[in-house]
Scaffold this active site. Structure first.
Site, PDB file in Angstrom:
ATOM      1  N   GLY A  15       0.839  -1.206   0.000  1.00  0.00           N
ATOM      2  CA  GLY A  15       0.000   0.000   0.000  1.00  0.00           C
ATOM      3  C   GLY A  15       0.868   1.247   0.000  1.00  0.00           C
ATOM      4  CB  VAL A  28      17.611   9.039  -5.869  1.00  0.00           C
ATOM      5  CG1 VAL A  28      18.309   9.630  -7.086  1.00  0.00           C
ATOM      6  CG2 VAL A  28      16.666   7.910  -6.280  1.00  0.00           C
ATOM      7  NE  ARG A  76      -2.214  -4.348  -0.841  1.00  0.00           N
ATOM      8  CZ  ARG A  76      -1.768  -3.670   0.213  1.00  0.00           C
ATOM      9  NH1 ARG A  76      -0.658  -4.058   0.810  1.00  0.00           N
ATOM     10  NH2 ARG A  76      -2.418  -2.627   0.677  1.00  0.00           N
ATOM     11  CB  SER A  77       4.522  -8.749  -6.442  1.00  0.00           C
ATOM     12  OG  SER A  77       4.890  -9.788  -7.317  1.00  0.00           O
ATOM     13  CG  ASP A 107       2.849  -6.288   7.638  1.00  0.00           C
ATOM     14  OD1 ASP A 107       2.420  -5.832   6.551  1.00  0.00           O
ATOM     15  OD2 ASP A 107       2.111  -6.661   8.556  1.00  0.00           O
ATOM     16  CB  THR A 130       2.867   0.846   6.117  1.00  0.00           C
ATOM     17  OG1 THR A 130       1.502   0.593   6.513  1.00  0.00           O
ATOM     18  CG2 THR A 130       3.751   0.559   7.312  1.00  0.00           C
ATOM     19  CG  ASP A 132      -1.573  -0.219   8.046  1.00  0.00           C
ATOM     20  OD1 ASP A 132      -2.412   0.663   7.767  1.00  0.00           O
ATOM     21  OD2 ASP A 132      -1.473  -1.281   7.409  1.00  0.00           O
ATOM     22  CG  ASP A 134       1.546  -2.626  10.538  1.00  0.00           C
ATOM     23  OD1 ASP A 134       2.370  -1.951   9.917  1.00  0.00           O
ATOM     24  OD2 ASP A 134       0.811  -3.471   9.993  1.00  0.00           O
ATOM     25  NE  ARG A 167     -28.365  13.027  11.670  1.00  0.00           N
ATOM     26  CZ  ARG A 167     -28.595  13.473  10.447  1.00  0.00           C
ATOM     27  NH1 ARG A 167     -27.601  13.961   9.724  1.00  0.00           N
ATOM     28  NH2 ARG A 167     -29.796  13.429   9.932  1.00  0.00           N
ATOM     29  NE  ARG A 176      -2.760  -4.972   5.726  1.00  0.00           N
ATOM     30  CZ  ARG A 176      -3.217  -5.319   4.517  1.00  0.00           C
ATOM     31  NH1 ARG A 176      -3.998  -6.345   4.383  1.00  0.00           N
ATOM     32  NH2 ARG A 176      -2.868  -4.648   3.452  1.00  0.00           N
ATOM     33  CB  ALA A 219     -24.281  18.475  21.513  1.00  0.00           C
ATOM     34  NE  ARG A 251     -27.825  10.141   8.667  1.00  0.00           N
ATOM     35  CZ  ARG A 251     -28.979  10.032   9.313  1.00  0.00           C
ATOM     36  NH1 ARG A 251     -29.112   9.152  10.304  1.00  0.00           N
ATOM     37  NH2 ARG A 251     -30.008  10.787   8.983  1.00  0.00           N
ATOM     38  CG  HIS A 257      -8.164   3.167  -0.505  1.00  0.00           C
ATOM     39  ND1 HIS A 257      -9.216   2.310  -0.292  1.00  0.00           N
ATOM     40  CD2 HIS A 257      -7.064   2.396  -0.655  1.00  0.00           C
ATOM     41  CE1 HIS A 257      -8.778   1.061  -0.320  1.00  0.00           C
ATOM     42  NE2 HIS A 257      -7.477   1.086  -0.538  1.00  0.00           N
ATOM     43  CD  GLN A 259      -8.274   6.438   6.994  1.00  0.00           C
ATOM     44  OE1 GLN A 259      -8.027   6.268   8.175  1.00  0.00           O
ATOM     45  NE2 GLN A 259      -8.999   5.575   6.313  1.00  0.00           N
TER      46      GLN A 259
HETATM   47  O1  F6P Z   1      -1.490  -1.276   4.699  1.00  0.00           O
HETATM   48  C1  F6P Z   1      -2.069  -0.075   4.317  1.00  0.00           C
HETATM   49  C2  F6P Z   1      -3.558  -0.254   4.091  1.00  0.00           C
HETATM   50  O2  F6P Z   1      -4.108   0.982   3.705  1.00  0.00           O
HETATM   51  C3  F6P Z   1      -4.337  -0.823   5.278  1.00  0.00           C
HETATM   52  O3  F6P Z   1      -4.602   0.148   6.266  1.00  0.00           O
HETATM   53  C4  F6P Z   1      -5.548  -1.385   4.606  1.00  0.00           C
HETATM   54  O4  F6P Z   1      -6.079  -2.451   5.362  1.00  0.00           O
HETATM   55  C5  F6P Z   1      -5.007  -1.881   3.293  1.00  0.00           C
HETATM   56  O5  F6P Z   1      -3.782  -1.201   3.068  1.00  0.00           O
HETATM   57  C6  F6P Z   1      -5.907  -1.672   2.093  1.00  0.00           C
HETATM   58  O6  F6P Z   1      -5.300  -2.258   1.004  1.00  0.00           O
HETATM   59  P1  F6P Z   1      -5.737  -2.058  -0.501  1.00  0.00           P
HETATM   60  O7  F6P Z   1      -5.279  -0.691  -0.941  1.00  0.00           O
HETATM   61  O8  F6P Z   1      -5.043  -3.145  -1.237  1.00  0.00           O
HETATM   62  O9  F6P Z   1      -7.225  -2.145  -0.523  1.00  0.00           O
END
Ligand code: F6P
Length: 327
Positions: A15, A28, A76-77, A107, A130, A132, A134, A167, A176, A219, A251, A257, A259
């Site tokens: 990602g 570079v 993601r290969s 990861d 990433t 995440d 993580d 609301r 993830r 509120a 709601r 994405h 983010q």
């Molecule tokens: O690892 C980054 C991430 O955005 C995660 O937060 C999310 O679960 C995943 O990738 C989404 O992956 P894709 O872009 O393949 O839908």
């Protein structure tokens, strides 16, 4: 400098994350600074398998510091997960006379890098990129700060409309299996609760909090749901809450994405620049099969498998603070 490295290649994988471009630029430019040839591999490991490789110069990376995404493209290969795929990748690695590989990713990308490095004795250096956050071995990953800022900005906007209509909103954020974005954006957005993959709580605590808020004329309410939360998606949880607290007008917003995009924050640009230079210097100093990170403001190198396998914990203190402030 210990290692005999003359040609470095760099790729971005998994990602995308804001700040990946800044990291490529740093790899570079520092390579050129140390008189190395540097090559860009397009579309992650797929590019290594298909020979999508070209030499980069100092000016190849002009004006990318502020751009989100990755100009090297990412993937993601699936093929790189196979022995045959990695054999093709190594063939191209050798055909281009490459000496070392810098992998910017998360990861999954590092797991591939670890296997490749061991199978073919290739010096690999990982840069954590990433949203995440993580990965162990670094306090922060590239892209995390930008993603948190994006989420906070979105939560602020949701707060405006939530307050106007009194609301309850459930906002789902990415991450993830990790709840870092949820905790951080929850604190900064004043959420009443954050539901994380790391916690096995039931829904009762949330119900109590919402009831308490209702009795003190709160509120608007925003509940942050991390995408990996074991209670279900934001939609599932909203539906469960509705059956118990039917007086709430509810709601749901899934940030998704958005983010992952946007211009990287200052922190992400600085982190990426620092890690890019440290990656090249690490390789020249003989580091191999490690991830470079920043811990307590210092650059550290951690074996890649350790960075991937060690579970990075949510800061308990942050979570405690969030609970105190969300009454
Ligand atoms: O690892 C980054 C991430 O955005 C995660 O937060 C999310 O679960 C995943 O990738 C989404 O992956 P894709 O872009 O393949 O839908």
């Amino acid at each position: 400098m210990k290692a005999n490295i003359k040609k470095i290649a760099v790729l971005t994988s998994g990602g995308d994350a804001p700040g990946m471009n800044a990291a490529v630029r740093a790899v570079v430019r520092s390579s050129v600074y140390y008189n190395l040839d540097v090559y860009g591999i397009y579309k992650g490991y797929d590019g290594l398998i298909n020979g999508d490789i070209e030499q980069l110069q100092v000016r190849s990376v002009s004006n990318i510091l502020s751009r989100g995404g990755t100009f090297l493209l990412s993937a993601r290969s699936d093929e790189f997960r196979t022995k045959e795929g990695r054999a093709k990748a190594y063939k191209n690695f050798k055909a281009n006379d490459l000496d070392a590989l810098v992998v910017i990713g998360g990861d999954g990308s590092f797991t591939g890098a670890d296997v490749f490095s061991q199978e073919y004795d290739v010096p690999v250096l990982g840069i954590p990129g990433t949203i995440d956050n993580d990965l162990a071995g670094t306090d922060f990953t590239i892209g995390y700060d930008t993603a948190c800022n994006t989420a906070t900005e979105a939560i602020d906007k949701i707060r405006d409309t939530a307050s106007s209509h009194e609301r309850l909103f459930f906002v789902e954020v990415m991450g993830r299996d990790a709840g870092f974005i949820a905790v951080n954006s929850g604190i900064s957005g004043g959420a009443v609760a954050m539901l994380l993959p790391e916690h096995n709580w039931g829904i009762d605590d949330l119900i109590r909090r919402l009831q308490r808020g209702a009795s003190s004329e709160k509120a608007s309410n925003i509940v942050i749901v991390a995408e990996g939360c074991k209670l279900g998606s934001a939609y599932d949880i909203a539906a469960k809450v509705k059956t118990q607290l039917d007086y709430f007008d509810i709601r749901v917003t899934v940030l998704g994405h958005l983010q992952r995009g946007g211009s990287p924050t200052t922190s992400d640009r600085v982190l990426a620049s620092r890690l890019g230079v440290a990656a090249v210097e690490g390789l020249l100093n003989g580091q191999s099969n490690v991830m470079v990170g920043v811990v307590n403001s210092n650059v550290v190198y951690t074996p890649i498998n350790e960075a991937v396998k060690t579970i990075k914990k949510i800061d308990a203190e942050e979570f405690r603070i969030a609970k105190i402030l969300s009454i």
